[in-house]
Write a protein that holds these residues in place. Structure first.
Motif, PDB file in Angstrom:
ATOM      1  N   TYR A 124     -42.603  67.114  27.335  1.00 58.82           N
ATOM      2  CA  TYR A 124     -43.874  66.396  27.147  1.00 58.82           C
ATOM      3  C   TYR A 124     -44.874  66.797  28.225  1.00 58.82           C
ATOM      4  N   LEU A 125     -44.432  66.835  29.469  1.00 60.12           N
ATOM      5  CA  LEU A 125     -45.336  67.232  30.557  1.00 60.12           C
ATOM      6  C   LEU A 125     -45.779  68.682  30.385  1.00 60.12           C
ATOM      7  N   GLN A 126     -44.864  69.544  29.968  1.00 60.05           N
ATOM      8  CA  GLN A 126     -45.213  70.950  29.738  1.00 60.05           C
ATOM      9  C   GLN A 126     -46.264  71.082  28.642  1.00 60.05           C
ATOM     10  N   ASN A 127     -46.047  70.380  27.537  1.00 62.47           N
ATOM     11  CA  ASN A 127     -46.976  70.481  26.409  1.00 62.47           C
ATOM     12  C   ASN A 127     -48.361  69.958  26.737  1.00 62.47           C
TER      13      ASN A 127
ATOM     14  N   LYS B  58     -48.513  67.715  35.642  1.00 58.60           N
ATOM     15  CA  LYS B  58     -47.437  67.583  36.631  1.00 58.60           C
ATOM     16  C   LYS B  58     -46.276  68.540  36.323  1.00 58.60           C
ATOM     17  N   LEU B  59     -46.595  69.818  36.254  1.00 59.10           N
ATOM     18  CA  LEU B  59     -45.565  70.807  35.929  1.00 59.10           C
ATOM     19  C   LEU B  59     -44.492  70.895  37.006  1.00 59.10           C
ATOM     20  N   ASP B  60     -44.847  70.526  38.238  1.00 58.83           N
ATOM     21  CA  ASP B  60     -43.835  70.513  39.305  1.00 58.83           C
ATOM     22  C   ASP B  60     -42.793  69.427  39.033  1.00 58.83           C
ATOM     23  N   VAL B  61     -43.242  68.277  38.513  1.00 59.49           N
ATOM     24  CA  VAL B  61     -42.305  67.208  38.150  1.00 59.49           C
ATOM     25  C   VAL B  61     -41.494  67.623  36.923  1.00 59.49           C
ATOM     26  N   ALA B  62     -42.154  68.270  35.970  1.00 55.70           N
ATOM     27  CA  ALA B  62     -41.448  68.751  34.775  1.00 55.70           C
ATOM     28  C   ALA B  62     -40.303  69.683  35.168  1.00 55.70           C
ATOM     29  N   LEU B  63     -40.538  70.533  36.163  1.00 61.02           N
ATOM     30  CA  LEU B  63     -39.489  71.457  36.628  1.00 61.02           C
ATOM     31  C   LEU B  63     -38.308  70.686  37.217  1.00 61.02           C
ATOM     32  N   LYS B  64     -38.588  69.631  37.961  1.00 60.87           N
ATOM     33  CA  LYS B  64     -37.513  68.821  38.546  1.00 60.87           C
ATOM     34  C   LYS B  64     -36.716  68.118  37.440  1.00 60.87           C
ATOM     35  N   TRP B  65     -37.429  67.630  36.430  1.00 63.64           N
ATOM     36  CA  TRP B  65     -36.733  66.951  35.332  1.00 63.64           C
ATOM     37  C   TRP B  65     -35.879  67.935  34.544  1.00 63.64           C
ATOM     38  N   ALA B  66     -36.378  69.164  34.366  1.00 60.59           N
ATOM     39  CA  ALA B  66     -35.591  70.193  33.675  1.00 60.59           C
ATOM     40  C   ALA B  66     -34.350  70.555  34.485  1.00 60.59           C
ATOM     41  N   ALA B  67     -34.495  70.605  35.804  1.00 56.83           N
ATOM     42  CA  ALA B  67     -33.354  70.906  36.676  1.00 56.83           C
ATOM     43  C   ALA B  67     -32.293  69.815  36.562  1.00 56.83           C
ATOM     44  N   ARG B  68     -32.739  68.563  36.431  1.00 57.80           N
ATOM     45  CA  ARG B  68     -31.790  67.453  36.264  1.00 57.80           C
ATOM     46  C   ARG B  68     -31.039  67.595  34.945  1.00 57.80           C
ATOM     47  N   ALA B  69     -31.739  68.035  33.901  1.00 52.64           N
ATOM     48  CA  ALA B  69     -31.084  68.242  32.608  1.00 52.64           C
ATOM     49  C   ALA B  69     -30.007  69.313  32.714  1.00 52.64           C
ATOM     50  N   VAL B  70     -30.298  70.385  33.449  1.00 49.89           N
ATOM     51  CA  VAL B  70     -29.324  71.466  33.639  1.00 49.89           C
ATOM     52  C   VAL B  70     -28.095  70.949  34.370  1.00 49.89           C
ATOM     53  N   GLN B  71     -28.298  70.076  35.360  1.00 50.13           N
ATOM     54  CA  GLN B  71     -27.174  69.514  36.112  1.00 50.13           C
ATOM     55  C   GLN B  71     -26.243  68.715  35.208  1.00 50.13           C
ATOM     56  N   ILE B  72     -26.831  67.992  34.259  1.00 49.95           N
ATOM     57  CA  ILE B  72     -26.030  67.160  33.360  1.00 49.95           C
ATOM     58  C   ILE B  72     -25.348  67.992  32.292  1.00 49.95           C
ATOM     59  N   ASP B  73     -26.066  68.983  31.750  1.00 50.68           N
ATOM     60  CA  ASP B  73     -25.508  69.806  30.678  1.00 50.68           C
ATOM     61  C   ASP B  73     -26.125  71.198  30.720  1.00 50.68           C
ATOM     62  N   ARG B  74     -25.341  72.168  31.119  1.00 51.98           N
ATOM     63  CA  ARG B  74     -25.818  73.556  31.183  1.00 51.98           C
ATOM     64  C   ARG B  74     -25.707  74.170  29.785  1.00 51.98           C
ATOM     65  N   SER B  75     -26.862  74.449  29.167  1.00 58.06           N
ATOM     66  CA  SER B  75     -26.868  74.973  27.807  1.00 58.06           C
ATOM     67  C   SER B  75     -28.088  75.868  27.619  1.00 58.06           C
ATOM     68  N   VAL B  76     -28.155  76.498  26.437  1.00 59.50           N
ATOM     69  CA  VAL B  76     -29.316  77.339  26.122  1.00 59.50           C
ATOM     70  C   VAL B  76     -30.596  76.503  26.192  1.00 59.50           C
ATOM     71  N   GLN B  77     -30.545  75.279  25.676  1.00 61.81           N
ATOM     72  CA  GLN B  77     -31.742  74.450  25.633  1.00 61.81           C
ATOM     73  C   GLN B  77     -32.225  74.065  27.025  1.00 61.81           C
ATOM     74  N   THR B  78     -31.296  73.657  27.891  1.00 60.02           N
ATOM     75  CA  THR B  78     -31.714  73.214  29.227  1.00 60.02           C
ATOM     76  C   THR B  78     -32.094  74.400  30.115  1.00 60.02           C
ATOM     77  N   ILE B  79     -31.305  75.480  30.064  1.00 66.00           N
ATOM     78  CA  ILE B  79     -31.619  76.660  30.884  1.00 66.00           C
ATOM     79  C   ILE B  79     -32.936  77.285  30.427  1.00 66.00           C
ATOM     80  N   GLY B  80     -33.131  77.381  29.114  1.00 63.58           N
ATOM     81  CA  GLY B  80     -34.361  77.982  28.603  1.00 63.58           C
ATOM     82  C   GLY B  80     -35.597  77.235  29.057  1.00 63.58           C
TER      83      GLY B  80
END
Length: 318
Positions: free
Chosen positions: A210-213, A217-239
């Protein structure tokens, strides 16, 4: 003898009760000539609503007639119109705090004044007090070809952060804009990460996307994406994380993650598709085209292949 006394007492009480009731001002409830209407819309998490009694033309001259120019008008019938916002907003660029307001107007041939009063329970505008104003704005009315027999408020031109509102009656449209600062929507989203969505990768991906679109606050979006990767490393989260690295100016790490993702999920068309988006954002269009083509080779259905082909065609326009 006792029975006679009781009967006399009963008759006396009935007479006294009837006399007492006759003194009470009891009004009969009848249908209202001006129907009550409620209109509302929610933009983001913010609800904007109106409560008012609509009024009909009924063959009368409205502007400059039934509704005089230059005088405060209740903007409807009976009570003043009630305008409510659940968050702080901007009305034509001016701040209005969350709350309920009595809405009055001063119609004019060239300009209208719209008033939001802190006193919201007035009967009509008879007791309007300018010292209670929360906000006044001046707007320009617009003539309409269509005729509105009954006064109404309408919403149009919705965006993620704004809506246009119009008061329409007879052949006149009186417009103003309500904007919801992105910070308000962001706060609502951020607060949800103190509840159940914080425990799943999907919530962090949704918030970051949502923040990306909305390029916010793209810096916050990056932190939230990093949290997603920590919970589940997948094509969707890494991408998503790789793309946000590039959007935050870190092309080197973003491209590195995209390359690693393609190797780790080499047989999944989605990894090549996500990587292509990262390459495209980093303006490496040649590599983006190569990744899209690889995704086409691995895709199983024709519809997906067509979507990917359109992405390749769009590269030629850049």
């Amino acid at each position: 003898m006792k029975r006679t006394i009781r009967a006399s007492l009963f008759i006396t009480l009935c007479f006294l009760s009837g006399s007492a009731l006759a003194q009470l001002p009891v009004s009969l409830m009848l249908p209202e000539a001006s129907p009550k209407e409620t209109r509302s819309i929610t933009i983001g998490f913010t609800t904007i609503s109106f409560e008012y009694n609509s009024v009909g033309i009924k063959g009368r001259e409205i502007w400059g007639g039934l509704v005089p120019y230059g005088e405060v008008w209740r903007t409807g019938a009976n009570k003043n119109t009630l305008f409510t916002v659940t968050d702080d907003v901007l009305i034509n660029g001016q701040e209005l705090k969350a709350g309920s307001y009595g809405m009055h107007t001063i119609p004019g041939e060239e300009e209208w004044v719209i008033i939001f009063s802190n006193f919201s329970e007035a009967w009509g505008s008879y007791f309007y007090d300018e010292s209670e104003d929360a906000l006044r704005i001046t707007v320009t009315p617009e003539a309409m070809e269509s005729k509105y027999e009954w006064m109404k408020f309408s919403f149009s031109n919705y965006t993620a952060t704004s809506v246009d509102i119009s008061l329409k009656w007879a052949h006149l449209d009186v417009p103003f804009k309500v904007e919801i600062p992105m910070e308000t929507t962001f706060s609502h989203i951020e607060n949800q990460f103190r509840t159940l969505p914080a425990f799943s990768w999907q919530g962090w991906v949704q918030g970051a996307t949502y923040l990306q679109n909305n390029d916010y606050k793209l810096d916050v979006a990056l932190k939230w994406a990093a949290r997603a990767v920590q919970i589940d490393r997948s094509v969707q989260t890494i991408g998503l994380h790789a793309k946000l690295l590039v959007l935050n100016g870190n092309n080197e790490d973003g491209l590195k993650e995209a390359n690693e993702m393609r190797k780790e999920w080499a047989n999944d068309w989605r990894s090549h598709y996500s990587a292509a988006e990262v390459y495209e954002e980093a303006e490496d269009l040649k590599k983006a085209e190569e990744a899209y083509k690889k995704a086409i080779d691995l895709a199983n259905d024709e519809r997906t292949k067509q979507v990917l082909m359109r992405r390749i065609d769009s590269l030629k326009e850049k």
